[in-house]
Design a protein around this motif. Structure first.
Motif, mmCIF file in Angstrom:
data_model
loop_
_atom_site.group_PDB
_atom_site.id
_atom_site.type_symbol
_atom_site.label_atom_id
_atom_site.label_comp_id
_atom_site.label_asym_id
_atom_site.label_seq_id
_atom_site.Cartn_x
_atom_site.Cartn_y
_atom_site.Cartn_z
ATOM 1 N N ILE A 279 0.650 -1.255 -0.014
ATOM 2 C CA ILE A 279 0.299 0.295 0.136
ATOM 3 C C ILE A 279 1.342 1.193 -0.114
ATOM 4 O O ILE A 279 1.595 0.985 0.987
ATOM 5 N N VAL A 280 0.715 2.155 -0.493
ATOM 6 C CA VAL A 280 1.739 2.849 -1.498
ATOM 7 C C VAL A 280 0.716 4.300 -1.265
ATOM 8 O O VAL A 280 -0.042 4.149 -2.372
ATOM 9 N N GLU A 281 1.714 5.738 -1.394
ATOM 10 C CA GLU A 281 0.986 6.655 -1.420
ATOM 11 C C GLU A 281 2.019 7.568 -2.425
ATOM 12 O O GLU A 281 3.416 7.255 -3.215
ATOM 13 N N VAL A 282 1.398 7.916 -4.137
ATOM 14 C CA VAL A 282 1.644 8.295 -5.595
ATOM 15 C C VAL A 282 0.729 9.107 -6.076
ATOM 16 O O VAL A 282 -0.037 9.203 -6.218
ATOM 17 N N ALA A 283 1.753 9.463 -6.562
ATOM 18 C CA ALA A 283 1.131 10.570 -8.395
ATOM 19 C C ALA A 283 0.840 9.499 -9.329
ATOM 20 O O ALA A 283 1.700 9.284 -9.440
ATOM 21 N N PRO A 284 -0.402 9.548 -9.776
ATOM 22 C CA PRO A 284 -0.960 8.233 -10.369
ATOM 23 C C PRO A 284 -0.536 9.082 -11.815
ATOM 24 O O PRO A 284 -1.982 10.028 -12.340
ATOM 25 N N SER A 285 0.095 8.873 -12.144
ATOM 26 C CA SER A 285 0.617 9.576 -13.049
ATOM 27 C C SER A 285 0.964 8.400 -14.132
ATOM 28 O O SER A 285 2.021 7.452 -14.182
ATOM 29 N N PRO A 286 1.894 9.333 -15.794
ATOM 30 C CA PRO A 286 1.888 8.633 -16.229
ATOM 31 C C PRO A 286 4.048 8.165 -16.336
ATOM 32 O O PRO A 286 4.026 6.704 -16.553
ATOM 33 N N PRO A 287 4.267 8.209 -16.000
ATOM 34 C CA PRO A 287 5.584 7.687 -15.591
ATOM 35 C C PRO A 287 5.669 6.277 -14.306
ATOM 36 O O PRO A 287 6.191 5.284 -13.871
ATOM 37 N N PHE A 288 4.313 6.499 -12.876
ATOM 38 C CA PHE A 288 4.547 5.687 -12.398
ATOM 39 C C PHE A 288 3.922 4.528 -12.751
ATOM 40 O O PHE A 288 4.460 3.676 -12.636
ATOM 41 N N PHE A 289 3.082 4.867 -13.873
ATOM 42 C CA PHE A 289 2.156 3.452 -14.805
ATOM 43 C C PHE A 289 3.378 2.623 -15.132
ATOM 44 O O PHE A 289 3.836 1.778 -15.678
ATOM 45 N N GLY A 290 4.475 3.795 -15.922
ATOM 46 C CA GLY A 290 5.578 3.862 -16.879
ATOM 47 C C GLY A 290 6.137 2.466 -16.136
ATOM 48 O O GLY A 290 6.603 1.424 -16.437
ATOM 49 N N TRP A 291 6.342 2.588 -14.890
ATOM 50 C CA TRP A 291 6.947 2.036 -13.550
ATOM 51 C C TRP A 291 6.477 0.778 -13.648
ATOM 52 O O TRP A 291 7.195 -0.094 -13.575
ATOM 53 N N ILE A 292 5.108 1.030 -13.120
ATOM 54 C CA ILE A 292 4.327 -0.711 -13.851
ATOM 55 C C ILE A 292 4.549 -1.276 -14.916
ATOM 56 O O ILE A 292 4.475 -2.787 -14.721
ATOM 57 N N PHE A 293 4.683 -0.437 -15.670
ATOM 58 C CA PHE A 293 5.037 -1.260 -17.049
ATOM 59 C C PHE A 293 6.212 -2.652 -16.983
ATOM 60 O O PHE A 293 5.691 -3.349 -17.663
ATOM 61 N N THR A 294 7.093 -2.083 -16.899
ATOM 62 C CA THR A 294 8.320 -2.658 -16.613
ATOM 63 C C THR A 294 8.177 -3.921 -15.577
ATOM 64 O O THR A 294 9.379 -4.709 -16.398
ATOM 65 N N PHE A 295 7.310 -3.946 -15.276
ATOM 66 C CA PHE A 295 7.182 -5.628 -14.344
ATOM 67 C C PHE A 295 6.595 -6.407 -15.366
ATOM 68 O O PHE A 295 6.211 -8.054 -14.734
ATOM 69 N N ALA A 296 5.947 -6.154 -16.162
ATOM 70 C CA ALA A 296 5.342 -6.974 -16.999
ATOM 71 C C ALA A 296 4.505 -8.306 -15.919
ATOM 72 O O ALA A 296 4.935 -9.156 -16.356
ATOM 73 N N GLY A 297 3.400 -7.737 -15.652
ATOM 74 C CA GLY A 297 2.294 -8.369 -14.785
ATOM 75 C C GLY A 297 2.385 -8.301 -13.327
ATOM 76 O O GLY A 297 2.079 -9.153 -12.831
ATOM 77 N N LYS A 298 4.057 -8.524 -13.576
ATOM 78 C CA LYS A 298 5.027 -8.729 -11.652
ATOM 79 C C LYS A 298 3.783 -7.818 -10.767
ATOM 80 O O LYS A 298 4.185 -8.611 -9.324
ATOM 81 N N ILE A 299 4.233 -6.449 -10.855
ATOM 82 C CA ILE A 299 2.722 -5.237 -10.314
ATOM 83 C C ILE A 299 2.084 -5.587 -10.637
ATOM 84 O O ILE A 299 1.903 -4.791 -12.138
ATOM 85 N N ARG A 300 1.051 -5.294 -10.155
ATOM 86 C CA ARG A 300 -0.161 -4.437 -10.490
ATOM 87 C C ARG A 300 -1.593 -3.958 -9.621
ATOM 88 O O ARG A 300 -1.061 -4.590 -8.288
ATOM 89 N N ILE A 301 -1.887 -3.718 -10.218
ATOM 90 C CA ILE A 301 -2.939 -2.071 -9.328
ATOM 91 C C ILE A 301 -4.139 -2.685 -9.039
ATOM 92 O O ILE A 301 -4.680 -3.329 -10.188
#
Length: 318
Positions: A279-301
Motif C-alpha cells: 500500500i503506497v502513496e503515489v501520484a497516479p501519473s504516466p511515469p508511475f504507470f510506466g514503472w508498473i509496466f516495466t514489471f510485465a505483470g509482476k506488479i498490478r494495481i
C-alpha cells in the motif's frame, strides 16, 4: 636567507606531492637534482632537515630505510580508490558537460601523484544518453543554492523545443517568479522544487532548461511541512498533484524493487505463498504507470478503481 629557505621547502613539498607515492619514492639525490633545476643549491643534510620540518607540520612523508633512503607522500586528502570513484561519478553524470567533466577530472588528478593521476584516465561506458551542452548550468545551481540558503526568490525564463529541435522561450519569454525550496536529483537530472507565483502552488522545473536566472531582493514564500525526501519518494517523474493511496498486488520476487522505490517502511502484507500486497502513496501519473509496466505483470494495481481505470486506458494507447 629566510625567504630562500621557505621557497626551498615549498618546492620540496610540491616535488614530493606530485612525483612520489608508495610505488614511486624519491631518493635524496632526486630531491637535490630537482632543487638544482629550480636554481637552488643545497646539501644532503638540508634535505633531512626540510623533510623533518614537513613532518612536524603534519605532512605524511614516509621514509624507506636503505643504503640510500627514499621518501614519498603517504596519506593524502583522497586515496586513489576514492579518486577513481569520484572520476567515475563525474564521467558518467549526464548533468555535467563533457568539457566540465574533463576540467574536473584534471583537477582531481592534482590531488595525487602524477603516476597515480594517469590511472584516473578512465572511461565509463554509458547507456547512450548524451551529456548536456549548457555550461551555464553550474552557475544556475549556485544561484539557486544561494537563494535557498538566504530564503530569497529568484526569477528566470524557461525554454522548450520546437519539432525542429530549436530552443524557444516558453510563454514568449515570460519571467517566472519562484521561491526555491530544494534541488532534487531525479533520473540523472536536476530539478528545483518550490513555490511558483505564476501557478500559486508547489511546482518544479528542470534546471538545465532554465535560463537568465537571477536572485531577487524579495523574501521567499513560506510553505510549512515541505519535506524533500518525502516529496521524491511519492512523486514519480516530478508529478506532484493528486497523491492517492494505491494498493499493489505483487509477486514475491519484486519485494526488492518495492523497497528500492518506497523504502523499508512501506506497508506490505502477505497474500499467499507467491504474492504480497503493498500500500503506497503515489501520484497516479504516466511515469508511475510506466514503472508498473516495466514489471510485465509482476506488479498490478488492485485499487482504487479510478487509478486502475487510468492504467487500463494507458495500456490501450499501446
Amino acid at each position: 636567507m629566510r625567504g630562500e629557505s621557505q621557497i626551498r621547502i615549498l618546492h620540496l613539498f610540491q616535488f614530493l606531492y606530485r612525483n612520489t607515492d608508495e610505488m614511486n619514492p624519491a631518493s635524496v639525490a632526486d630531491i637535490l637534482r630537482f632543487w638544482e633545476l629550480q636554481g637552488i643549491c643545497s646539501e644532503r643534510k638540508q634535505v633531512y632537515k626540510d623533510i623533518a620540518l614537513l613532518q612536524d607540520f603534519g605532512v605524511d612523508v614516509i621514509r624507506i630505510k636503505s643504503t640510500q633512503n627514499h621518501y614519498f607522500i603517504g596519506n593524502r586528502l583522497f586515496e586513489l580508490p576514492e579518486l577513481k570513484l569520484l572520476v567515475d561519478a563525474v564521467e558518467s553524470s549526464r548533468f555535467i558537460t563533457s568539457k566540465k567533466s574533463g576540467d574536473l577530472i584534471r583537477k582531481l588528478g592534482q590531488l595525487t601523484s602524477n603516476t597515480q593521476a594517469e590511472q584516473l584516465d578512465r572511461h565509463i561506458y554509458m547507456d547512450g544518453m548524451p551529456k548536456p551542452s549548457n555550461e551555464a548550468i553550474y552557475y544556475i545551481v549556485d544561484t539557486i543554492q544561494s537563494s535557498i540558503q538566504s530564503n530569497q526568490q529568484i526569477s528566470f525564463q524557461y525554454y522548450e523545443y520546437l519539432p525542429t529541435k530549436e530552443k524557444v522561450l516558453k510563454h514568449q519569454g515570460y519571467r517566472y517568479q519562484f521561491t526555491p525550496y530544494a534541488l532534487i536529483w531525479n533520473r540523472d537530472h536536476y530539478y528545483v522544487v518550490g513555490w511558483s507565483e505564476k501557478h500559486m502552488k508547489l511546482s518544479q522545473f528542470r534546471v538545465d532548461r532554465m535560463t537568465s536566472v537571477e536572485m531577487m531582493d524579495q523574501p521567499g514564500h513560506q510553505l510549512l511541512g515541505f519535506e524533500p525526501a518525502e516529496y521524491v519518494q511519492k512523486v514519480f517523474g516530478m508529478y506532484p498533484d493528486d497523491l492517492q493511496m494505491v494498493t499493489l498486488f505483487c509477486e514475491n520476487d519484486v519485494m526488492r524493487s518495492i523497497i528500492d522505490r518506497f523504502g523499508e517502511g512501506v506497508r506490505t502484507e502477505v497474500v499467499d505463498d507467491d504474492h504480497f500486497q503493498a500500500i503506497v502513496e503515489v501520484a497516479p501519473s504516466p511515469p508511475f504507470f510506466g514503472w508498473i509496466f516495466t514489471f510485465a505483470g509482476k506488479i498490478r494495481i488492485l485499487k482504487p478503481d479510478n487509478v486502475l481505470e487510468e492504467m487500463r486506458q494507458m495500456a490501450s494507447w499501446l
